[in-house]
Design a protein around this motif. Structure first.
Motif, PDB file in Angstrom:
ATOM      1  N   GLY A 123     -47.316 -42.832  81.257  1.00 19.62           N
ATOM      2  CA  GLY A 123     -46.639 -43.330  80.069  1.00 19.62           C
ATOM      3  C   GLY A 123     -45.140 -43.090  80.117  1.00 19.62           C
ATOM      4  N   ARG A 124     -44.740 -41.988  80.761  1.00 19.41           N
ATOM      5  CA  ARG A 124     -43.323 -41.663  80.855  1.00 19.41           C
ATOM      6  C   ARG A 124     -42.641 -42.387  82.015  1.00 19.41           C
ATOM      7  NH1 ARG A 124     -41.535 -35.370  80.459  1.00 19.41           N
ATOM      8  NH2 ARG A 124     -43.010 -35.548  78.703  1.00 19.41           N
ATOM      9  N   TRP A 125     -43.381 -42.516  83.131  1.00 17.51           N
ATOM     10  CA  TRP A 125     -42.827 -43.158  84.333  1.00 17.51           C
ATOM     11  C   TRP A 125     -43.815 -44.216  84.831  1.00 17.51           C
ATOM     12  CZ3 TRP A 125     -43.118 -37.633  84.273  1.00 17.51           C
ATOM     13  CH2 TRP A 125     -41.899 -37.001  83.980  1.00 17.51           C
ATOM     14  N   PRO A 126     -43.852 -45.369  84.204  1.00 15.13           N
ATOM     15  CA  PRO A 126     -44.829 -46.390  84.589  1.00 15.13           C
ATOM     16  C   PRO A 126     -44.592 -46.952  85.984  1.00 15.13           C
ATOM     17  CG  PRO A 126     -43.263 -47.256  82.983  1.00 15.13           C
ATOM     18  CD  PRO A 126     -43.024 -45.788  83.061  1.00 15.13           C
ATOM     19  N   GLN A 127     -43.467 -46.635  86.597  1.00 10.87           N
ATOM     20  CA  GLN A 127     -43.199 -47.108  87.949  1.00 10.87           C
ATOM     21  C   GLN A 127     -44.016 -46.372  89.006  1.00 10.87           C
ATOM     22  OE1 GLN A 127     -41.138 -45.373  85.942  1.00 10.87           O
ATOM     23  NE2 GLN A 127     -39.344 -44.560  87.031  1.00 10.87           N
ATOM     24  N   PHE A 128     -44.699 -45.282  88.594  1.00 10.70           N
ATOM     25  CA  PHE A 128     -45.569 -44.523  89.486  1.00 10.70           C
ATOM     26  C   PHE A 128     -47.035 -44.735  89.089  1.00 10.70           C
ATOM     27  CE2 PHE A 128     -41.565 -42.221  89.600  1.00 10.70           C
ATOM     28  CZ  PHE A 128     -41.450 -41.776  90.907  1.00 10.70           C
ATOM     29  N   ALA A 129     -47.920 -44.747  90.080  1.00 12.94           N
ATOM     30  CA  ALA A 129     -49.359 -44.765  89.815  1.00 12.94           C
ATOM     31  C   ALA A 129     -49.900 -43.370  90.147  1.00 12.94           C
ATOM     32  CB  ALA A 129     -50.054 -45.834  90.659  1.00 12.94           C
ATOM     33  N   PHE A 130     -49.721 -42.442  89.220  1.00 10.17           N
ATOM     34  CA  PHE A 130     -50.122 -41.058  89.463  1.00 10.17           C
ATOM     35  C   PHE A 130     -51.639 -40.953  89.593  1.00 10.17           C
ATOM     36  CE2 PHE A 130     -46.113 -40.654  86.966  1.00 10.17           C
ATOM     37  CZ  PHE A 130     -45.351 -40.016  87.928  1.00 10.17           C
ATOM     38  N   ASP A 131     -52.098 -40.111  90.519  1.00  8.40           N
ATOM     39  CA  ASP A 131     -53.530 -39.970  90.754  1.00  8.40           C
ATOM     40  C   ASP A 131     -54.058 -38.585  90.378  1.00  8.40           C
ATOM     41  OD1 ASP A 131     -52.195 -38.670  92.793  1.00  8.40           O
ATOM     42  OD2 ASP A 131     -53.403 -39.496  94.418  1.00  8.40           O
ATOM     43  N   THR A 132     -53.171 -37.691  89.914  1.00  7.69           N
ATOM     44  CA  THR A 132     -53.590 -36.352  89.465  1.00  7.69           C
ATOM     45  C   THR A 132     -52.645 -35.929  88.344  1.00  7.69           C
ATOM     46  OG1 THR A 132     -52.091 -35.161  90.953  1.00  7.69           O
ATOM     47  CG2 THR A 132     -54.285 -35.715  91.831  1.00  7.69           C
ATOM     48  N   GLU A 133     -52.858 -34.726  87.831  1.00  8.08           N
ATOM     49  CA  GLU A 133     -51.875 -34.168  86.903  1.00  8.08           C
ATOM     50  C   GLU A 133     -50.535 -34.048  87.613  1.00  8.08           C
ATOM     51  OE1 GLU A 133     -53.119 -30.293  85.612  1.00  8.08           O
ATOM     52  OE2 GLU A 133     -53.267 -29.507  87.648  1.00  8.08           O
ATOM     53  N   VAL A 134     -49.472 -33.938  86.839  1.00  4.67           N
ATOM     54  CA  VAL A 134     -48.119 -34.040  87.381  1.00  4.67           C
ATOM     55  C   VAL A 134     -47.266 -32.874  86.890  1.00  4.67           C
ATOM     56  CG1 VAL A 134     -46.002 -35.438  87.395  1.00  4.67           C
ATOM     57  CG2 VAL A 134     -48.246 -36.561  87.506  1.00  4.67           C
ATOM     58  N   LEU A 135     -46.596 -32.226  87.806  1.00  3.55           N
ATOM     59  CA  LEU A 135     -45.586 -31.227  87.451  1.00  3.55           C
ATOM     60  C   LEU A 135     -44.237 -31.923  87.363  1.00  3.55           C
ATOM     61  CD1 LEU A 135     -44.615 -28.224  87.130  1.00  3.55           C
ATOM     62  CD2 LEU A 135     -44.101 -28.334  89.582  1.00  3.55           C
ATOM     63  N   TRP A 136     -43.555 -31.758  86.246  1.00  4.47           N
ATOM     64  CA  TRP A 136     -42.199 -32.283  86.068  1.00  4.47           C
ATOM     65  C   TRP A 136     -41.258 -31.112  85.916  1.00  4.47           C
ATOM     66  CZ3 TRP A 136     -38.280 -35.558  85.996  1.00  4.47           C
ATOM     67  CH2 TRP A 136     -37.271 -35.461  85.033  1.00  4.47           C
ATOM     68  N   HIS A 137     -40.222 -31.037  86.754  1.00  9.77           N
ATOM     69  CA  HIS A 137     -39.180 -30.041  86.499  1.00  9.77           C
ATOM     70  C   HIS A 137     -37.832 -30.747  86.528  1.00  9.77           C
ATOM     71  CE1 HIS A 137     -39.600 -29.781  90.900  1.00  9.77           C
ATOM     72  NE2 HIS A 137     -38.469 -29.114  90.986  1.00  9.77           N
ATOM     73  N   GLN A 138     -37.175 -30.658  85.375  1.00 13.64           N
ATOM     74  CA  GLN A 138     -35.997 -31.465  85.103  1.00 13.64           C
ATOM     75  C   GLN A 138     -34.759 -30.985  85.838  1.00 13.64           C
ATOM     76  OE1 GLN A 138     -37.763 -29.664  82.992  1.00 13.64           O
ATOM     77  NE2 GLN A 138     -36.517 -28.675  81.394  1.00 13.64           N
ATOM     78  N   GLY A 139     -34.759 -29.789  86.391  1.00 16.14           N
ATOM     79  CA  GLY A 139     -33.583 -29.267  87.080  1.00 16.14           C
ATOM     80  C   GLY A 139     -33.395 -29.791  88.486  1.00 16.14           C
ATOM     81  N   ALA A 140     -34.343 -30.583  88.976  1.00 11.82           N
ATOM     82  CA  ALA A 140     -34.249 -31.113  90.335  1.00 11.82           C
ATOM     83  C   ALA A 140     -33.225 -32.241  90.395  1.00 11.82           C
ATOM     84  CB  ALA A 140     -35.619 -31.608  90.792  1.00 11.82           C
ATOM     85  N   ILE A 299     -46.379 -47.048 105.338  1.00 13.94           N
ATOM     86  CA  ILE A 299     -45.577 -46.758 104.148  1.00 13.94           C
ATOM     87  C   ILE A 299     -45.576 -47.950 103.192  1.00 13.94           C
ATOM     88  CG2 ILE A 299     -43.276 -46.149 103.324  1.00 13.94           C
ATOM     89  CD1 ILE A 299     -44.763 -43.865 104.697  1.00 13.94           C
ATOM     90  N   ILE A 300     -45.550 -49.152 103.713  1.00 10.17           N
ATOM     91  CA  ILE A 300     -45.635 -50.333 102.843  1.00 10.17           C
ATOM     92  C   ILE A 300     -46.950 -50.326 102.076  1.00 10.17           C
ATOM     93  CG2 ILE A 300     -45.904 -52.854 102.866  1.00 10.17           C
ATOM     94  CD1 ILE A 300     -43.808 -52.924 105.110  1.00 10.17           C
ATOM     95  N   ASP A 301     -48.043 -50.006 102.753  1.00 11.21           N
ATOM     96  CA  ASP A 301     -49.340 -49.924 102.066  1.00 11.21           C
ATOM     97  C   ASP A 301     -49.313 -48.851 100.985  1.00 11.21           C
ATOM     98  OD1 ASP A 301     -50.398 -51.958 103.591  1.00 11.21           O
ATOM     99  OD2 ASP A 301     -51.435 -50.631 104.996  1.00 11.21           O
ATOM    100  N   TYR A 302     -48.645 -47.748 101.279  1.00  7.74           N
ATOM    101  CA  TYR A 302     -48.538 -46.675 100.290  1.00  7.74           C
ATOM    102  C   TYR A 302     -47.790 -47.163  99.054  1.00  7.74           C
ATOM    103  CZ  TYR A 302     -47.041 -42.429  97.986  1.00  7.74           C
ATOM    104  OH  TYR A 302     -46.808 -41.474  97.027  1.00  7.74           O
ATOM    105  N   VAL A 303     -46.677 -47.861  99.257  1.00  5.08           N
ATOM    106  CA  VAL A 303     -45.899 -48.369  98.126  1.00  5.08           C
ATOM    107  C   VAL A 303     -46.731 -49.325  97.280  1.00  5.08           C
ATOM    108  CG1 VAL A 303     -43.896 -49.793  97.499  1.00  5.08           C
ATOM    109  CG2 VAL A 303     -43.671 -48.019  99.252  1.00  5.08           C
ATOM    110  N   LYS A 304     -47.488 -50.194  97.929  1.00 10.13           N
ATOM    111  CA  LYS A 304     -48.336 -51.139  97.197  1.00 10.13           C
ATOM    112  C   LYS A 304     -49.339 -50.406  96.310  1.00 10.13           C
ATOM    113  CE  LYS A 304     -48.154 -54.891 100.600  1.00 10.13           C
ATOM    114  NZ  LYS A 304     -48.917 -55.644 101.632  1.00 10.13           N
ATOM    115  N   GLN A 305     -49.849 -49.283  96.787  1.00  9.15           N
ATOM    116  CA  GLN A 305     -50.887 -48.573  96.047  1.00  9.15           C
ATOM    117  C   GLN A 305     -50.336 -47.635  94.988  1.00  9.15           C
ATOM    118  OE1 GLN A 305     -53.646 -46.492  98.585  1.00  9.15           O
ATOM    119  NE2 GLN A 305     -54.926 -45.787  96.891  1.00  9.15           N
ATOM    120  N   TYR A 306     -49.214 -46.971  95.270  1.00 13.07           N
ATOM    121  CA  TYR A 306     -48.788 -45.860  94.414  1.00 13.07           C
ATOM    122  C   TYR A 306     -47.443 -46.054  93.707  1.00 13.07           C
ATOM    123  CZ  TYR A 306     -52.596 -43.082  96.361  1.00 13.07           C
ATOM    124  OH  TYR A 306     -53.828 -42.614  96.719  1.00 13.07           O
ATOM    125  N   LEU A 307     -46.683 -47.084  94.063  1.00 13.72           N
ATOM    126  CA  LEU A 307     -45.361 -47.250  93.456  1.00 13.72           C
ATOM    127  C   LEU A 307     -45.172 -48.684  92.967  1.00 13.72           C
ATOM    128  CD1 LEU A 307     -43.372 -45.120  96.034  1.00 13.72           C
ATOM    129  CD2 LEU A 307     -43.721 -44.553  93.634  1.00 13.72           C
TER     130      LEU A 307
END
Length: 385
Positions: A123-140, A299-307
């Motif tokens: 919901g926050r980053w629809p450009q990603f197809a997350f497959d698990t829980e996600v750690l977000w750290h804003q200082g990166a 890597i192209i296949d990865y982008v199609k699936q996850y990004l």
């Protein structure tokens, strides 16, 4: 004609070498930096404008060292007259990335973060197809490696250091209380102490440094890989001043990472690579800059699936070097007037100013460095490195 003589000669003007030269020169020592090409050249590991700065590590020591490096980054930004780290935040996810465990580490080290469900993160980053829980750290964020190297070299020179470009070290032998360095043209320099921060060139140099056999035997096996990075265009260009987060996605059999491409690719897309996905080479001299078509397709296949936020057609691609140790720890070790500095395994850039301080401490004998970075100590104590 007598060779120019210095208290310390640093071999390599990448991130690690430039940081060490800066610190040594700032402490008042006579310092030379020898570089086989030019600082931050594209045949090494410190070029370009896009390296990940992040806090999330499985080990709290590394996360704490990232925090410790911040004072150095602030000083470098002041010297550069501009920020050298662009804040973007980072998302870590995937079955083998273990976001919950990373969150525990960041909690213990006092680093701000959130642990999100896959649905919340999508919901926050629809450009990603997350497959698990996600750690977000804003200082990166994203490090401008090229500008960082040049800022440190300018600082070193400002403190009196000498920069020798196009100075390809052939070998070093003991001479009196120090070393006599010779380049491929037969030119020479004298060093009271030698610091070798040669990145992917290190395996080919070690045998010519007149180091004790037991010290060389204690060093881990260095594996140099020619890695490939691909730039994919955004489907929707982010608004000026806004950025995709960097990411690390680790699942069985593959670890990928990505970050905004910066100047390297005209700010048009995201830079993606597979961690240790490239071919192994003996050392940096064997790199050929060729892209493996099978790797590109993977890597192209990865982008199609996850990004879904990227167009799965790379518009730019490049190669770079990773110099790895078996356990991904850095090497900052010394013997007989030579300090070997290899902050390797693809994660050293974020520590650059701290690594320079640690290497300068060790080379001058003014302080100790973490024992895990000194395999010779373990060998001397009869423990496995």
């Amino acid at each position: 004609m007598a060779a120019d003589a210095f208290d310390y000669v640093v071999v390599g003007a990448g991130l690690a070498g430039a940081a060490t030269a800066w610190q040594l020169a700032a402490r008042g020592h006579q310092v030379a930096v020898v570089e086989r090409s030019v600082p931050a050249n594209d045949a090494g590991s410190s070029h370009g404008s896009a390296r990940i700065f992040r806090y999330a590590y499985a080990e709290a020591e590394y996360s704490a060292w990232v925090k410790e490096s911040l004072a150095g980054w602030e000083e470098l930004a002041r010297l550069a007259g501009q920020p050298l780290i662009t804040p973007t935040g980072c998302v870590d996810y995937g079955q083998d990335r273990r976001p919950h465990e990373l969150a525990d580490v960041l909690e213990r080290t006092g680093i701000g973060h959130e642990l999100l469900s896959a649905e919340e993160a999508r919901g926050r980053w629809p450009q990603f197809a997350f497959d698990t829980e996600v750690l977000w750290h804003q200082g990166a964020g994203v490090i401008d490696a090229h500008e960082t190297v040049h800022t440190m070299v300018r600082a070193a020179v400002g403190h009196g250091a000498r920069l020798y470009e196009d100075w390809d070290l052939a070998g070093a032998r003991r001479s009196g209380a120090g070393y006599l360095l010779t380049n491929r043209r037969g030119e020479q320099l004298e060093a009271g102490h030698l610091v070798v921060a040669a990145g992917g060139w290190l395996p080919g140099l070690l045998g010519g440094l007149d180091l004790p056999a037991e010290f060389l035997a204690a060093l881990p096996a260095f594996t140099v890989r020619q890695e490939t990075a691909f730039h994919f265009p955004y489907r929707d260009q982010p608004a000026p001043g806004t950025f995709w987060p960097t990411f690390i996605h680790k699942r069985p059999g593959i670890q990928t990472y990505g970050l905004p491409g910066g100047r390297d690719a005209d700010f048009r897309g995201q830079k993606l690579a597979e961690f240790n996905g490239g071919r192994t080479i003996p050392d940096a001299s064997a790199q050929d800059g060729l892209i493996d078509p099978a790797h590109r397709a993977r890597i192209i296949d990865y982008v199609k699936q996850y990004l879904p936020g990227l167009v799965p057609e790379p518009y730019a691609e490049t190669t770079c070097l990773f110099t790895n140790t078996p356990n991904e720890d850095f090497i900052i070790d010394t013997a007989d007037g030579v300090t070997v500095l290899s902050p390797c395994s693809g994660h050293g850039a974020k520590f650059a100013p701290l690594l320079g301080s640690l290497a300068a401490d060790l080379a001058t004998g003014s302080a100790v460095v973490p024992a895990r970075f000194r395999p010779s100590l373990a060998a001397a104590a009869g423990r496995p490195a």
